[in-house]
Design an enzyme around this catalytic site. Structure first.
Site, PDB file in Angstrom:
ATOM      1  N   GLY A  88       0.836  -1.207   0.000  1.00  0.00           N
ATOM      2  CA  GLY A  88       0.000   0.000   0.000  1.00  0.00           C
ATOM      3  C   GLY A  88       0.866   1.252   0.000  1.00  0.00           C
ATOM      4  O   GLY A  88       2.096   1.177  -0.097  1.00  0.00           O
ATOM      5  N   GLY A 104       1.463   2.757   8.677  1.00  0.00           N
ATOM      6  CA  GLY A 104       1.311   1.633   9.609  1.00  0.00           C
ATOM      7  C   GLY A 104       2.597   1.288  10.326  1.00  0.00           C
ATOM      8  O   GLY A 104       2.685   0.246  10.983  1.00  0.00           O
ATOM      9  N   GLU A 110       8.872  -3.465   5.127  1.00  0.00           N
ATOM     10  CA  GLU A 110       8.299  -3.347   3.786  1.00  0.00           C
ATOM     11  C   GLU A 110       9.389  -3.049   2.758  1.00  0.00           C
ATOM     12  O   GLU A 110       9.393  -3.614   1.663  1.00  0.00           O
ATOM     13  CB  GLU A 110       7.228  -2.254   3.764  1.00  0.00           C
ATOM     14  CG  GLU A 110       5.957  -2.685   4.477  1.00  0.00           C
ATOM     15  CD  GLU A 110       4.934  -1.569   4.673  1.00  0.00           C
ATOM     16  OE1 GLU A 110       3.748  -1.881   4.762  1.00  0.00           O
ATOM     17  OE2 GLU A 110       5.329  -0.401   4.770  1.00  0.00           O
TER      18      GLU A 110
HETATM   19  C1  5RP Z   1       2.290   0.658   6.351  1.00  0.00           C
HETATM   20  C2  5RP Z   1       2.106   1.405   5.096  1.00  0.00           C
HETATM   21  C3  5RP Z   1       0.763   1.323   4.436  1.00  0.00           C
HETATM   22  O1  5RP Z   1       0.930   0.697   3.204  1.00  0.00           O
HETATM   23  C4  5RP Z   1       0.209   2.697   4.227  1.00  0.00           C
HETATM   24  O2  5RP Z   1       0.144   3.366   5.479  1.00  0.00           O
HETATM   25  C5  5RP Z   1      -1.187   2.665   3.615  1.00  0.00           C
HETATM   26  O3  5RP Z   1      -2.090   2.068   4.488  1.00  0.00           O
HETATM   27  P1  5RP Z   1      -3.616   1.846   4.120  1.00  0.00           P
HETATM   28  O4  5RP Z   1      -3.657   0.822   3.053  1.00  0.00           O
HETATM   29  O5  5RP Z   1      -4.251   1.393   5.415  1.00  0.00           O
HETATM   30  O6  5RP Z   1      -4.147   3.187   3.670  1.00  0.00           O
HETATM   31  O7  5RP Z   1       2.976   2.039   4.573  1.00  0.00           O
HETATM   32  O8  5RP Z   1       3.540   0.939   6.905  1.00  0.00           O
END
Ligand code: 5RP
Length: 234
Positions: A88, A104, A110
């Protein structure tokens, strides 16, 4: 179940991103609410015998979800080759496909998984698209707790503002899956992301940044119209 258009857009983007996957592949899965749709769909395909894949999770969140959906899990050290990663984003620069991640707090793992993948697909709804990187979107940094004050000072000297991310379900700061803190660092509009990334990574105590530069091969964007736009890197 009635989904808001954003949830519907996220799910549709994910379904399109899953299409290239083949039997036997090892797939990295990023963290967050968008990639959660990938886990549930992969779980469904696995249970119905239509697909057999292994998952490399990027956080406890994804690992727990994958277990709940009966998916086979591999650690990064077991995964010989990651064929594909789906992740994401918090912001996607539409021309370059450069991305800011870390909402997140999972950007360190990641980035390890995404950079090991033969192909990286980003999945997002259209609210994440932006003409430029930065602006209202800060850059999350995973920092060593021992060093967070000195990192904050360095960011201020660079002209930015770094705020320690506070936890929602616990008193005190967010602790990442790796036991570190997160500094959400505001640099305004980011004109030179590669140079910024280099400077940030050179600060002792900065373990990773949420700048994912020249990494995405393709971005699947779920639109409010119900369609999915596919942006590919040149
Ligand atoms: C986690 C991330 C996520 O991919 C990003 O925050 C997007 O999150 P969401 O899909 O809940 O909008 O980088 O570290």
């Amino acid at each position: 179940m009635i989904l808001s258009w954003i949830e519907d857009a996220k799910r549709k983007a994910v379904l399109k991103a899953l299409q290239p996957i083949k039997n036997g592949w090892i797939i990295g899965i990023g963290s967050g609410s968008t990639t959660a749709y990938a886990i549930s769909e992969l779980g469904r395909l696995t249970k119905s015998g239509k697909l057999e894949v292994s998952i490399v999770p990027t956080s406890h969140q994804v690992e727990n979800l994958a277990i709940a959906h009966g998916l086979r899990i591999l650690s990064m050290n077991e995964a010989f080759t990651v064929e594909y990663a789906i992740d994401g984003a918090d912001q996607v620069e539409q021309t370059s496909l450069n991305v800011i991640k870390g909402g997140g707090a999972a950007m360190l793992r990641e980035k390890v998984v995404d950079s090991a993948a033969r192909k990286l697909a980003i999945v997002a709804d259209e609210t994440k698209l932006s003409k430029h990187l930065g602006g209202k979107q800060s850059v999350p940094l995973e920092v060593l707790p021992f060093a967070y004050k000195s990192v904050q000072t360095q960011i201020t000297r660079m002209g930015g503002r770094a705020k320690l991310r506070e936890s929602a379900g616990k008193a005190g700061p967010v602790i990442t899956d790796n036991g570190n803190f997160v500094l959400d660092s505001d640099f305004g509009r980011i004109e030179k992301p590669i140079a910024l990334e280099r400077r940030l990574k050179a600060i002792p105590g900065v373990l990773e940044t949420g700048l994912f530069i020249n990494m995405a091969d393709v971005v699947y964007v779920g639109l409010s119209t119900g369609e999915v736009k596919v942006l590919e890197s040149n």
